[in-house]
Design a protein around this motif. Structure first.
Motif: not given
Length: 101
Positions: A78-82, A85-86, A89
């Protein structure tokens, strides 16, 4: 306005079929020492002007001895996805700003 050329890579799918992708951007995360790239299928990038939504494919990558050879890995945490995503954006905000200029 001339469209800037993006790096293109070929990524085989699970059936061994080769698919052409454009690299939107690459970035390194200093705290983990890992490198990431976000890609889109070439067919999607050519249709991008007609649609506001494009499916992106993020990967963690490592460069091999041969500079033209990359090892791609799916995002696992999940950390990699976050993180991706950041960055996506941020990339989207910058890209949108260029179009408005």
């Amino acid at each position: 306005m001339a469209k800037e050329e993006r790096e293109r890579i070929i990524i085989p799918d699970e059936n061994g079929d080769e698919n052409l992708f454009e690299v939107l951007f690459k970035f390194d995360v200093d705290s983990t020492g890992k490198s990431y790239m976000v890609t889109i299928p070439v067919a999607s990038s050519e249709e991008e002007e007609d649609s506001d939504e494009v499916e992106v494919f993020p990967f963690r990558y490592e460069e091999n001895e041969d500079e033209d050879d990359l090892a791609l890995f799916p995002l696992e945490t999940d950390e990699e996805w976050e993180i991706v995503e950041e960055m996506l954006n941020t990339f989207d905000d910058e890209d949108f700003g260029k179009e408005q200029s």
